[in-house]
Scaffold this active site. Structure first.
Site, PDB file in Angstrom:
ATOM      1  N   HIS A  95      -2.490   7.792   6.622  1.00  0.00           N
ATOM      2  CA  HIS A  95      -2.774   6.547   5.905  1.00  0.00           C
ATOM      3  C   HIS A  95      -4.209   6.136   6.195  1.00  0.00           C
ATOM      4  CE1 HIS A  95      -2.023   2.884   3.793  1.00  0.00           C
ATOM      5  NE2 HIS A  95      -2.259   2.131   4.849  1.00  0.00           N
TER       6      HIS A  95
ATOM      7  N   CYS B  67       0.803  -1.226   0.000  1.00  0.00           N
ATOM      8  CA  CYS B  67       0.000   0.000   0.000  1.00  0.00           C
ATOM      9  C   CYS B  67       0.832   1.270   0.000  1.00  0.00           C
ATOM     10  CB  CYS B  67      -0.943   0.005   1.205  1.00  0.00           C
ATOM     11  SG  CYS B  67      -1.958  -1.469   1.300  1.00  0.00           S
TER      12      CYS B  67
ATOM     13  N   GLU C  38      -1.421   4.364  14.086  1.00  0.00           N
ATOM     14  CA  GLU C  38      -0.985   5.601  13.423  1.00  0.00           C
ATOM     15  C   GLU C  38      -1.212   6.807  14.328  1.00  0.00           C
ATOM     16  OE1 GLU C  38      -1.239   7.982   9.154  1.00  0.00           O
ATOM     17  OE2 GLU C  38      -2.673   6.355   9.545  1.00  0.00           O
TER      18      GLU C  38
ATOM     19  N   PHE D 139       1.226  -3.664   4.046  1.00  0.00           N
ATOM     20  CA  PHE D 139       1.523  -5.019   4.505  1.00  0.00           C
ATOM     21  C   PHE D 139       3.034  -5.255   4.415  1.00  0.00           C
ATOM     22  CE2 PHE D 139      -2.716  -7.492   3.687  1.00  0.00           C
ATOM     23  CZ  PHE D 139      -3.320  -6.729   4.672  1.00  0.00           C
TER      24      PHE D 139
ATOM     25  N   HIS E 256      -9.750   2.550  -0.242  1.00  0.00           N
ATOM     26  CA  HIS E 256      -8.300   2.345  -0.202  1.00  0.00           C
ATOM     27  C   HIS E 256      -7.809   2.020  -1.609  1.00  0.00           C
ATOM     28  CE1 HIS E 256      -4.364   1.431   0.970  1.00  0.00           C
ATOM     29  NE2 HIS E 256      -4.552   0.533   1.915  1.00  0.00           N
TER      30      HIS E 256
ATOM     31  N   LYS F 119      -9.496   8.429   2.543  1.00  0.00           N
ATOM     32  CA  LYS F 119     -10.037   7.112   2.190  1.00  0.00           C
ATOM     33  C   LYS F 119     -11.513   6.976   2.558  1.00  0.00           C
ATOM     34  CE  LYS F 119      -5.611   4.650   2.323  1.00  0.00           C
ATOM     35  NZ  LYS F 119      -4.691   5.757   2.644  1.00  0.00           N
TER      36      LYS F 119
END
Length: 412
Positions: free
Chosen positions: A301, A161, A312, A398, A339, A334
């Protein structure tokens, strides 16, 4: 001095809320949501039936029909976004002094899955000779090079990502190392397949709010239950500032800092204390020679997963300090786009540039219920007028991939 600075001179985007930069940005600050019921494939047997698809999209409106037949949809998004960015930049650089870096998490996964389905259904392995190139991640960059006559460095980055953000970072490194005078950095993705929906559902990563798709992507909200799959593409032209000035380019902003690291913890979960994210943000600030107090806006994010958003938030407090972290506008776009995976790092970078130039912080949509562990100023539900000179954009993926970018207002 100008030679060491990097300008952004062109932007392009194709997203679930707009097919170009202008419509994407305008719809973002007008609270448009791109999430709906899946139309691309039949999700009836799946627990997740929603996604943020690029709507009203016909690739033949943008690309020659032969090229459409020979490219995966993620490549089409990459080509269309690049086309807009290059036109916006009006770049004039020697062909072997301009490069390409494309970021994508899963490349031609749509072609892979549809081809296997065809083989299974027809019990035949007779395939088009174009199938393998449509699957390969690097062919997006190759197609861009062929169409636009670009002969400089060409790289494809696969960092989940954070791939789009790393494409921008790698582009800056090519320029700073003298291997190119300008680079097109591209992020593109389309994972909207039954395979990916099933796989991510089994990992409990996706929202299952099928009854209210527009309410499904809820970054930082107490009732968030996972992210929503999205798709799209983004592209930016990075250029040596001295060259951009010499040719009187329209300079949108400057890239001030970039950092990448890894948690070294787990293949899907972020390290619980946020150590990797903390280190990454600090390194980006150090490279930009900035203090945390100089950052005016953060594009988080913020995928809307329970653990990810909490970690985060913890990391932001560690980097900026508890009190300052609560004063800086922090938003996750998002909620609007879903996403976008590898495309997100670039489209969110563009949102930061627009935020700086327009003086507007985009909202975090669907933020209705405060989580005691997510207690920052997330610009809930409505955009806000803010004087923004410096912005940070975070992308985490990931494998413990962490990337932070620092964007600044262009100062003559």
């Amino acid at each position: 001095m100008y030679k060491d600075r990097i300008a952004i001179t062109g932007m392009g985007a194709i997203t679930p809320i707009g097919l170009d930069v202008s419509s994407y940005w305008n719809n973002l600050i007008l609270n448009k949501i791109g999430v709906g019921h899946i139309q691309r494939f039949d999700p009836s047997e799946l627990p997740v039936k929603i996604a943020a698809e690029v709507k009203d999209f016909s690739p033949a409106d943008f690309l020659p029909k032969k090229l459409v037949r020979n490219t995966d949809i993620f490549m089409q998004f990459a080509l269309i976004a690049t086309q807009e960015a290059l036109a916006d930049s009006n770049i004039h650089v020697q062909s072997d002094r301009i490069g390409i870096v494309v970021g994508s998490a899963l490349g031609g996964i749509s072609t892979v899955t549809s081809t296997q389905e065809q083989i299974t259904k027809c019990n035949s392995y007779r395939l088009s000779p174009h199938i393998v190139p449509k699957m390969l991640g690097n062919i997006a960059a190759a197609q861009i090079a062929i169409i636009h006559g670009i002969q400089g460095p060409s790289l494809t980055v696969n960092t989940a990502c954070s791939a789009g953000a790393d494409a921008i970072g790698m582009a800056s490194m090519l320029i700073k190392s003298g291997q190119a005078d300008a680079v097109v950095a591209v992020g593109a993705e389309s994972i909207l397949t039954g395979l990916m929906a099933a796989g991510l559902s089994s990992a409990r990563a996706l929202s299952t709010n099928n009854k209210s798709p527009e309410r499904a992507s809820r970054p930082f909200d107490l009732n968030r239950d996972g992210f929503v799959m999205g798709e799209g593409g983004g592209a930016v032209v990075l250029e040596r500032l001295d060259i951009a000035i010499e040719r009187e380019a329209d300079i949108k902003a400057e890239l001030l800092g970039y950092a990448n690291n890894t948690d070294a913890y787990h293949v899907t979960s972020p390290e619980p204390t946020g150590r990797g994210e903390i280190s990454c943000m600090k390194r980006a600030l150090q490279q930009a020679e900035l203090t945390p107090s100089q950052v005016d806006y953060i594009n988080a994010h913020g995928t809307a997963t329970k653990v990810g958003d909490q970690v985060e938030t913890t990391a932001l407090k560690a980097v900026f300090g508890e009190s300052l972290a609560k004063e800086i506008p922090v938003s996750s776009t998002k909620g609007a786009t879903g996403h976008l995976m590898g495309a997100g790092g670039v489209t969110e970078f563009i949102a930061c540039i627009q935020a700086i130039n327009e003086g507007v912080a985009p909202p975090t949509l669907n933020y209705d219920n405060q989580d005691s562990e997510c207690d920052l100023d997330y610009v809930p539900n409505h955009s806000r007028r803010v004087d923004i000179k410096i912005a940070m954009s975070n992308s985490f993926g990931f494998g413990g991939q962490n990337t932070s970018l620092i964007i600044g207002e262009y100062k003559h």
